[in-house]
Design an enzyme around this catalytic site. Sequence first.
Site, short mmCIF file in Angstrom:
data_model
loop_
_atom_site.label_atom_id
_atom_site.label_comp_id
_atom_site.label_asym_id
_atom_site.label_seq_id
_atom_site.Cartn_x
_atom_site.Cartn_y
_atom_site.Cartn_z
N ASP A 54 24.20 73.50 125.92
CA ASP A 54 25.42 73.67 125.48
C ASP A 54 26.63 74.10 126.65
O ASP A 54 26.84 75.26 126.92
CB ASP A 54 26.09 73.63 123.75
N ASP A 103 24.79 69.04 126.23
CA ASP A 103 25.03 68.23 126.58
C ASP A 103 24.88 67.57 128.07
O ASP A 103 23.47 68.87 128.40
CB ASP A 103 27.23 68.66 127.20
N ASP A 154 15.64 56.30 128.13
CA ASP A 154 15.10 55.94 127.15
C ASP A 154 15.85 53.95 126.79
O ASP A 154 16.67 54.04 126.89
CB ASP A 154 15.70 56.78 126.08
N ASP A 211 11.06 52.85 123.24
CA ASP A 211 11.08 53.00 122.00
C ASP A 211 10.14 52.12 121.39
O ASP A 211 11.18 50.77 121.27
CB ASP A 211 12.81 53.45 121.30
N GLU A 220 6.34 53.28 124.27
CA GLU A 220 5.50 53.84 122.87
C GLU A 220 5.38 53.25 122.33
O GLU A 220 5.93 51.87 121.53
CB GLU A 220 7.24 54.54 122.12
N HIS A 233 9.54 64.89 121.16
CA HIS A 233 10.88 65.14 120.01
C HIS A 233 11.12 64.74 118.80
O HIS A 233 11.15 65.34 117.68
CB HIS A 233 12.11 64.49 120.48
N ASP A 234 9.54 63.61 118.95
CA ASP A 234 9.12 63.23 117.66
C ASP A 234 8.15 64.26 116.23
O ASP A 234 7.17 63.94 115.32
CB ASP A 234 8.43 61.96 116.82
#
Length: 561
Positions: free
Chosen positions: A22, A30, A99, A200, A257, A330-331
Site C-alpha cells: 500500500d 495498490d 485475471d 477463473d 482454473e 490466494h484460495d
Amino acid sequence: MGNKTWWKESVVYQIYPRSFKDTNGDGIGDLKGITEKLDYLKELGVDVIWLSPVYESPNDDNGYDISNYREIMKEFGTMEDWEELLHQMHERNMKLMMDLVVNHSSDEHEWFQQSRLSKDNPYRDYYIWCPGKDGKEPNNWESIFSGSAWQYDEQTDEYYLHLFSKKQPDLNWENPKVRREVYDLMTFWLEKGIDGFRMDVINMISKVPGLPDGEPQEGKKYAPGGQYYMNGPRMHEFLQEMNAQVLSKYDIMTVGEMPGVDPEQAQLYTGEDRNELNMVFQFEHMDLDSQPTGKWDLRPLRLIDLKETVTKWQKGLEDKGWNSLYLNNHDQPRMVSRFGDDGEYWLESAKMLGTFLHMMQGTPYIYQGEELGMTNVKFDSIEDYQDIETLNMYKERLEAGKDPSEIMHSIYVKGRDNARTPMQWDESEHAGFTTGKPWLKVNPNYKEINASKQVNDPTSIYNYYKKLIDLRKTHEIVVYGSYDLLLPDHPTIYAYTRTLGDEKLLVVSNFSKESSTFELPESITYRSKELLIGNYEVDENGEIEEFDLRPYEARVYKLKV
C-alpha cells in the site's frame, strides 16, 4: 516434450493486489505499490506476474465480482497507474498475466442491472433466469460458498443462478452476444499489451441444458449439481471459439482454473493441436487432506496419495499437454504450514517444498510471500476474518450446533485468509505493508519472517528460490525432461527423476521431521554426478547409492548416464 515455448520456460509470481503493498496509507494494497516492488521481483528472477483482479468491483468476493471489466478498482488506483505498471514490467522484460473472470459478473454490472428489470429486456438472456418449481428453487444445485445456487428476484418473480455468492450471477454462455462481449473485453486488454490470462473457474461456463437436479456423487466434494456445471457439453466448443476469435491472434500464455478436471480432460484442454488453452490449474492434490465431504473436514495428508496424484498428472500430460505447478495461491493455505513444518523446521521445509515443486515438469507458480516462507495465521476471533467463504461456513456450522473451537481449527488450517494476510516487507509496524490500518491483520510473526531480513542473507528462503529459478533457466532438463517416480511406497521420501537425452536429474525430498535413508534403485546407473542444489550442507563427493536425509532435507543431483 512438445514444442519449446516461452511460457513453458517461465516462472510465474502471483500477486494478490489488496495485500501486496500500500502506498497511500488507506490499508489496501495498490498498483503503485506493485510498481514500487518490481525490482524485488526482478531480482528474484520471475518472468511473469499474474495479477489477481484489479477491475472495478463492489468487493463482495475481493474483486472476483466485476462490475466493469474495462475500469480499474478505485482502491487500487487509476488506469494510468495500471499502464505505468505494465510499462515498467515490460521495461524489465517481465510479462503481465491478468485475471479473467467471466463465469459470472457482479450483480452491480450494468448488464445485470438491465437484465433484472424485465423478462423482455435485451439483456435478460445475458444471465441464467428460471421460474421456481413448486414454490421452490428451479433445482437443488448448491453454491460453492454454501446454500442454494439460486436467488429469488421479486422484480420479475424468477430466480437467477449464482454458483458463487448471490452477488455473482452466472453469465449465460449459451447466448452468442455474451460470448462476443467477453471476446471484446479480452481484446481490449490484449491491445493494451498484456501477455496472457488466468481464467477463473473457466470450466463452469457450459451448463447441461435443462439444468437437471444434481445427484450427490460418491467421493466427490462438488455436490449436488457439480456434474452438470463442470466440464459441460459445450466447453471445448466455447474455448476453441475463444481461441479462434482472440487468443490465437497474440503470443500469450493462458491457464484455466478448472476444479473437478482429470488428466484425460486436461489433455483435451491443453493439447497443442487442440487450440484451447496452454495449461490448467487442477485441484486433486489440494483435496488430499480433506474428507470427501469438503475442504473444511480435515484428514491427515498421506505422502503416498500425494505421489500418486502428482505422478498421475505428470505422466498424464507428458507429451500431450502441459502442467501448472503450485502448492498454494490466494484460495489455499500457506504451503509451509500445510505440507511442511512452520515451527522447528520452518526454513528447511519451505526450501524442500520449493525444490520438490520447481524440479517437476510444468510452469511453476509462486504465490506472494511463499519465497519468504510466510505461514498460516491464527486470529483469536472470527471478527478478524474477512473471507466470504469462511464467514458463510462459520455461520452455517454454528447454526448447525458445531463446536466453535472445532470450526476455528478448520479455519486455521484451510481458510483463504491465510494467504491474504499482508505481505511481510520489513520489521516496521504492519510489516511495512501500510502506514495505515491494514484491511486484514498482519501475521504477528512478521518480525521474524520478512523480505528485508532475507534478501541479503545467502541462507534465506528467498535466495534459495532465486537459485531454483536460475536452475530452470540454465538447465533445459528442468523444463523439458520427462518425469518418473521412484520409491512409490516409501512413506516419507518423495523421489523422482527427470530425463532428457543423456542427462538425468535425481530429486529427493524428505517430507518428515524424522531422518530417513534413501537408497538409489539399481536401475539408475550414471557416469558422473553433480549436486545442483540442496537445503543442507552436503559433502558433494559423497555416495548417492545410499544416504541419510535429515528432517525435511531435499537434494537435486544432475547425472550423466
